[in-house]
Design an enzyme around this catalytic site. Structure first.
Site, PDB file in Angstrom:
ATOM      1  N   TYR A 290       2.559   7.083  12.909  1.00  0.00           N
ATOM      2  CA  TYR A 290       3.063   7.805  12.137  1.00  0.00           C
ATOM      3  C   TYR A 290       4.316   7.544  12.713  1.00  0.00           C
ATOM      4  O   TYR A 290       4.786   8.602  12.952  1.00  0.00           O
ATOM      5  CB  TYR A 290       2.205   8.598  11.101  1.00  0.00           C
ATOM      6  CG  TYR A 290       3.513   8.964   9.641  1.00  0.00           C
ATOM      7  CD1 TYR A 290       2.795   8.844   8.815  1.00  0.00           C
ATOM      8  CD2 TYR A 290       4.529   8.901   9.851  1.00  0.00           C
ATOM      9  CE1 TYR A 290       3.021   7.884   7.599  1.00  0.00           C
ATOM     10  CE2 TYR A 290       5.664   8.832   8.488  1.00  0.00           C
ATOM     11  CZ  TYR A 290       3.595   8.312   7.000  1.00  0.00           C
ATOM     12  OH  TYR A 290       5.018   7.816   5.796  1.00  0.00           O
ATOM     13  N   TYR A 341       6.864   0.703   5.949  1.00  0.00           N
ATOM     14  CA  TYR A 341       6.720   0.697   5.840  1.00  0.00           C
ATOM     15  C   TYR A 341       6.231   1.360   4.670  1.00  0.00           C
ATOM     16  O   TYR A 341       6.786   1.011   3.065  1.00  0.00           O
ATOM     17  CB  TYR A 341       8.422   2.037   5.900  1.00  0.00           C
ATOM     18  CG  TYR A 341       7.894   3.245   5.907  1.00  0.00           C
ATOM     19  CD1 TYR A 341       7.095   4.351   6.571  1.00  0.00           C
ATOM     20  CD2 TYR A 341       7.689   4.177   3.863  1.00  0.00           C
ATOM     21  CE1 TYR A 341       7.518   5.858   5.927  1.00  0.00           C
ATOM     22  CE2 TYR A 341       7.474   5.363   3.619  1.00  0.00           C
ATOM     23  CZ  TYR A 341       7.171   6.303   4.804  1.00  0.00           C
ATOM     24  OH  TYR A 341       7.126   7.474   4.117  1.00  0.00           O
TER      25      TYR A 341
END
Length: 387
Positions: A290, A341
Site C-alpha cells: 500500500y 488509487y
C-alpha cells in the site's frame, strides 16, 4: 479453525482509472456496480449467484446494490472498521464467511470518486471534536501532512534519506510506464523528483499517491468450487487484520512509542500472516505494498521482514524492489503512486493478475504474492495469495 487455503478469488472486475473528478457523470454506485458485474462475468457467474458482500472503509449500501443489480437474496454482509487499512483484510473477511458456511459467493469491492472531497485534504472535512483537536489545531488537513511526520522520524532515527523515497517513486513510475491502464506514464528522472514541489516536508509531490476515481471488485468462493469456474483460482493462503495498541489510532493521536511511530504499524499483522500461511518473507515472489506515500512503502518492507528495522532505505536503494533485476518486485502495476488509487483494491487486482500470469509486468514463476492494506488507524491488514 483457519481460513488457510480454503477459499480463492474466482473473478476480478474493474473500471478504468480516472483522474480525480473525470469519471462524472457516472456516480460512485454506478462505478461499483460496473466493477461487480465485470467480476462475476469474469468468474463465469451472474449477479444472481452473489450471496454476500465484504467491505472496508465504511463500505457501500448492500440493499441498494441488491436493488440495482437484481440480487435476490443475501446471506452475509459485513464491513471491516477503519479505513484504507482494511483493503487486504476485506478479502479475508469474505473468506471467513465462506469457511464458516455463512455464504458461498462473496464480493469484495472498493471504489472512490473525489468530485466533492479531495482525499488530500480529507481531515479538513472532519468535525471539530476534542478527539480531532490535536491534528486540526496543528493545521494537519490531510493524511500526507501526518505521514510526513512519521517519515521525518524514520529519517532521524535510521538515517533514511529522500534519495530512498525517490527510489520508491521512480521504481513505481517505471512499472506504470509499462501499464496501459496507469494514469501517470510519463518518465520520471531523479531531477524531476527533486525539482518537484515540496508538499509536506520531507514528502514532495511524487511521494504522494494519485487522486483517482474508479472501482475494483473480486469474487471469493471456496477453492473447490472455484476450480469448476471459468478462470484459474487464485488461492487465499492467509489474511489477517488488526494491529497493536502502540500503533492504535496512529496518525490521529501521534502518541506511538518510537519503534511504532517510525513504522507502518503492520508488524503484528505480518507475524500472524506468515504464521497462518506457513511461509516466510523469503518465500514471497513479489509484493503489492500500500503506497499512499512512498516512505510508508519502506516502513512496511521492514514490518514484513524483507529487511531489518531501519534498513528499509538501503534495501530499496540496492534495487531490490525494481521489476528488472530486483529480488522483490514491488507494486508491479505502478501502484497508487502512478497507476491509480482505489483505496488499496488495485493492489489486490495486481496480485490476482500476477498469479494468473496475465500481469503487464509479469514476475516469472510467481507463486506467492503479498498484498497489504494501508498504514492507517487500525485495523491494518495483510493478504498472501497463492497460485
Amino acid at each position: 479453525m483457519t481460513i488457510r487455503d480454503k477459499t480463492a478469488i474466482a473473478g476480478l472486475g474493474s473500471t478504468p482509472y480516472y483522474k480525480r473528478g473525470t469519471s462524472l457523470p457516472q456516480t460512485l454506485p454506478e462505478l461499483v456496480c460496473k466493477a461487480i458485474i465485470a467480476a462475476v462475468d469474469d468468474a463465469g457467474l451472474t449477479v444472481k449467484d452473489i450471496d454476500g458482500f465484504a467491505y472496508y472503509s465504511e463500505g457501500f449500501d448492500t440493499p441498494y446494490l441488491m436493488e440495482t443489480l437484481g440480487i435476490p437474496e443475501i446471506r452475509y454482509t459485513a464491513t471491516l472498521t477503519g479505513s484504507g487499512g482494511g483493503s487486504a483484510g476485506a478479502v479475508g473477511l469474505a473468506a471467513s464467511a465462506i469457511v464458516s458456511g455463512m455464504a458461498e459467493t462473496v464480493v469484495v469491492v472498493g471504489g472512490t470518486q473525489m468530485a466533492e472531497q479531495r482525499f488530500g485534504s480529507l481531515m479538513s472535512a472532519y468535525p471539530q471534536t476534542p478527539e480531532n483537536a490535536f491534528f486540526s489545531s496543528a493545521g494537519l488537513v490531510g493524511p500526507g501532512h501526518m505521514f510526513a511526520l512519521l517519515a521525518r522520524r524514520h529519517m532521524h532515527l535510521y538515517g533514511t534519506t529522500r534519495e530512498h523515497f525517490a527510489e520508491v517513486a521512480i521504481s513505481t513510475r517505471l512499472n506504470a510506464m509499462r501499464n496501459p491502464g496507469a494514469v501517470m506514464r510519463k518518465p520520471m528522472s531523479r531531477d524531476d523528483y527533486f525539482n518537484a514541489p515540496m508538499i509536506a516536508d520531507p514528502c514532495c509531490l511524487f511521494d504522494f499517491c494519485l487522486e483517482t476515481d474508479g472501482a475494483i471488485a473480486v469474487v471469493v468462493t471456496s477453492t473447490e468450487r472455484a476450480r469448476d469456474l471459468r478462470r484459474d483460482p487464485v488461492r487465499i493462503l492467509a489474511s489477517t487484520h488488526g494491529g497493536g495498541r502502540d500503533w492504535g489510532r496512529a496518525l490521529y493521536w501521534m502518541n506511538m512509542p518510537d519503534e511504532a511511530f517510525a513504522s507502518g504499524g503492520h508488524a503484528p499483522v505480518a507475524r500472524g500472516l506468515y504464521a497462518q500461511a506457513g511461509v516466510t518473507p523469503g518465500d514471497i515472489d513479489c509484493a503489492q505494498i500500500y503506497d499512499h506515500f512512498s516512505p510508508m512503502v519502506i516502513t512496511q518492507l521492514e514490518d514484513y521482514g524483507f529487511c531489518g528495522k531501519g534498513e528499509g532505505g538501503p534495501f530499496v536503494a540496492s534495487g531490490a524492489i525494481r521489476y528488472d533485476g530486483g529480488s522483490l518486485p514491488v507494486n508491479t502495476d505502478g501502484g497508487q503512486l502512478s497507476a491509480g488509487y482505489i483505496w488499496g483494491m488495485s493492489h489486490v487486482r495486481e496480485g490476482v493478475e500476477q498469479l494468473r500470469g496475465t500481469a503487464v509486468s509479469q514476475v516469472a514463476d510467481a507463486e506467492l504474492v503479498l498484498v497489504t492494506g494501508g498504514p492507517s488507524s487500525l485495523p491494518v491488514s495483510g493478504l498472501i495469495l497463492a497460485k
